[in-house]
Design an enzyme around this catalytic site. Sequence first.
Site, mmCIF file in Angstrom:
data_model
loop_
_atom_site.group_PDB
_atom_site.id
_atom_site.type_symbol
_atom_site.label_atom_id
_atom_site.label_comp_id
_atom_site.label_asym_id
_atom_site.label_seq_id
_atom_site.Cartn_x
_atom_site.Cartn_y
_atom_site.Cartn_z
ATOM 1 N N HIS A 26 -2.129 7.109 3.961
ATOM 2 C CA HIS A 26 -1.079 6.125 4.259
ATOM 3 C C HIS A 26 0.310 6.532 3.766
ATOM 4 O O HIS A 26 1.125 5.680 3.392
ATOM 5 C CB HIS A 26 -1.455 4.738 3.707
ATOM 6 C CG HIS A 26 -0.999 3.645 4.630
ATOM 7 N ND1 HIS A 26 -1.315 2.324 4.454
ATOM 8 C CD2 HIS A 26 -0.227 3.698 5.733
ATOM 9 C CE1 HIS A 26 -0.782 1.616 5.413
ATOM 10 N NE2 HIS A 26 -0.109 2.431 6.204
ATOM 11 N N CYS A 33 0.776 -1.224 0.000
ATOM 12 C CA CYS A 33 0.000 0.000 0.000
ATOM 13 C C CYS A 33 0.818 1.291 0.000
ATOM 14 O O CYS A 33 0.763 2.083 -0.930
ATOM 15 C CB CYS A 33 -0.873 -0.067 1.243
ATOM 16 S SG CYS A 33 -1.862 1.334 1.446
#
Length: 511
Positions: free
Chosen positions: A127, A71
């Site tokens: 993130h 991610c």
Amino acid sequence: MAAKLPFFALLLTVCCPAASGSKQPHIVFILADDLGWYDVGYHGSEINTPHLDKLSAAGVRLENYYVQPLCTPSRNQLMTGRYQIHTGMQHQIIWPCQPYCVPLDETFLPELLSEAGYATHMVGKWHLGMYKKDCLPTRRGFHSFFGYLTGSEDYYTHIRCSPIAALNSSRCALDLREEEAAAPGYKGAYSTELFSQRAVRIIAKHDPKKPLFLYVALQAVHSPLQVPERYVAPYAFIRDPSRRAYAGMVAAMDEAVGNISLALRQAGLWANTVLVFSTDNGGQTLEGASNWPLRGRKWSLWEGGVRGVGFVSGPLLQRPASASRELVHVSDWLPTLVGLAGGRLNATKPLDGFDVWNTISKGFASPRLELLHNIDPMYNDIAPCPGSKRLRAFDGDAGVFRSGFNVSVHAAIRSSNWKLLTGYPGCDVWFPRPGQNGSSPGASEPLKPVMLFDVLKDPEERNEVSALYPAVVERLLGRLSHHQQSALPVHFPDEDPRCDPGPTGAWGPWA
Ligand SMILES: *[C@@H]1O[C@H](CO)[C@@H](O)[C@H](O)[C@H]1NC(C)=O
Ligand SMILES: *[C@@H]1O[C@H](CO)[C@@H](O)[C@H](O)[C@H]1NC(C)=O
Ligand SMILES: *[C@@H]1O[C@H](CO)[C@@H](O)[C@H](O)[C@H]1NC(C)=O
Ligand SMILES: *[C@@H]1O[C@H](CO)[C@@H](O)[C@H](O)[C@H]1NC(C)=O
Ligand SMILES: *[C@@H]1O[C@H](CO)[C@@H](O)[C@H](O)[C@H]1NC(C)=O
């Protein structure tokens, strides 16, 4: 598809002078989380994705498209156009209590688009670090932000639980923000709907005279496996409960994409929109996803980890209704989209991405001849991988240098049809097609520290051919060694206990 080409081409020349590039296109980038290769209808999945199928059928499907296996790394490369080795972020993801973010001297895609006159909005998952305010999306080029800063939270409560090793305890706290403030008012709203509704609202309110950049980083379809019952109902035939719930999550995600594209049409923006859809990495087979028939999964450098679902849609494509087999990588979006926007690239650090617009839009050969998947000297896979062919002796094989490269190090590089892997690439299993029993037959040999595959002929990475092509092996090891020389040291700091949001707070900047 091919038969439709002249028809579309004719329509284009008649209807869309914007294709000349005189007007800055609206750019809508939808990023799915952990969507696997076999999880879209157009790859043969048992999961129906009518909106993705239709949008991609009218656009260009990227069938030789690569992302990073995790991610944070994919998002990092999307935002900077640079490999992880050049940001010191080769290793893993940013955990909630780690005090770092993408280095602040990196220029982000929305900063460049903002400079080119775009309104820039972000909805969904960040993130990319948040330990201090300067790391937040609103400080890195987005004019607005509605979403979350870490990952893996609950789809309804928007609460993220995380162990804090330094405190020897675990904390559960809200992870949802509106601009920079905690947004506690959305408890009970399923995030796939929450985020697509927010995207729809941004589109509806947008002044069409100004170019729009909308980045929608959906929570779907990452674990936890949570979904309203109505999306799962059509999948009662799926026996595996994880796969069944996951199928419902994919269906909701597909609907979200449909709603966003409908909103673009209703707002009158579609005629001048470039819509990109991409996964951030391969699917996690432990959480219902499938990358069949590819080997491996998320968190690995096998094709199942890095070959991504992706397509571009919208009327500005000059060769629509086609599939591209040219090499395209997630780091290519920054130069490609800034190029489309007529923005400037002279103030960024040296880019690893290429402008691939002519490749996607016109079918030209890709300017990308090589792709460094990653080099991570600290690699470890934290999830179980039963059935792995990894050899114990493999671990002890440290420090063997070949062509200047330490082949115990987890690394992979692609050059035309060749893919070379060194070290342990991560979970190496061929997971069976969903609904089929047993493991699919694979090679029985254990993994070797240096492996070569012809991924053009052998996308499943079944025939290891390093012994047949020693010159290719030496050349690619030399390339790895070359790249490693330009790598920053891995930055993966210890957790900072000051991250503790306290019992009633929200995850967010503490430094
Ligand atoms: C952490 O907590 C566990 C369980 O309460 C305890 O056994 C252990 O000693 C603690 N460790 C530290 C370093 O405080
Ligand atoms: C899509 O739009 C419909 C109609 O407004 C709505 O009922 C549905 O919840 C939306 N789906 C998602 C995933 O947002
Ligand atoms: C980038 O190019 C523009 C226009 O040519 C110029 O004004 C600007 O100073 C350049 N920036 C850098 C950092 O070179
Ligand atoms: C080679 O890489 C492995 C794995 O990262 C590491 O454990 C080992 O120390 C390295 N050897 C040398 C000589 O650098
Ligand atoms: C898989 O195995 C189960 C139990 O042995 C059996 O009931 C089922 O029909 C099998 N499914 C397929 C697709 O072969």
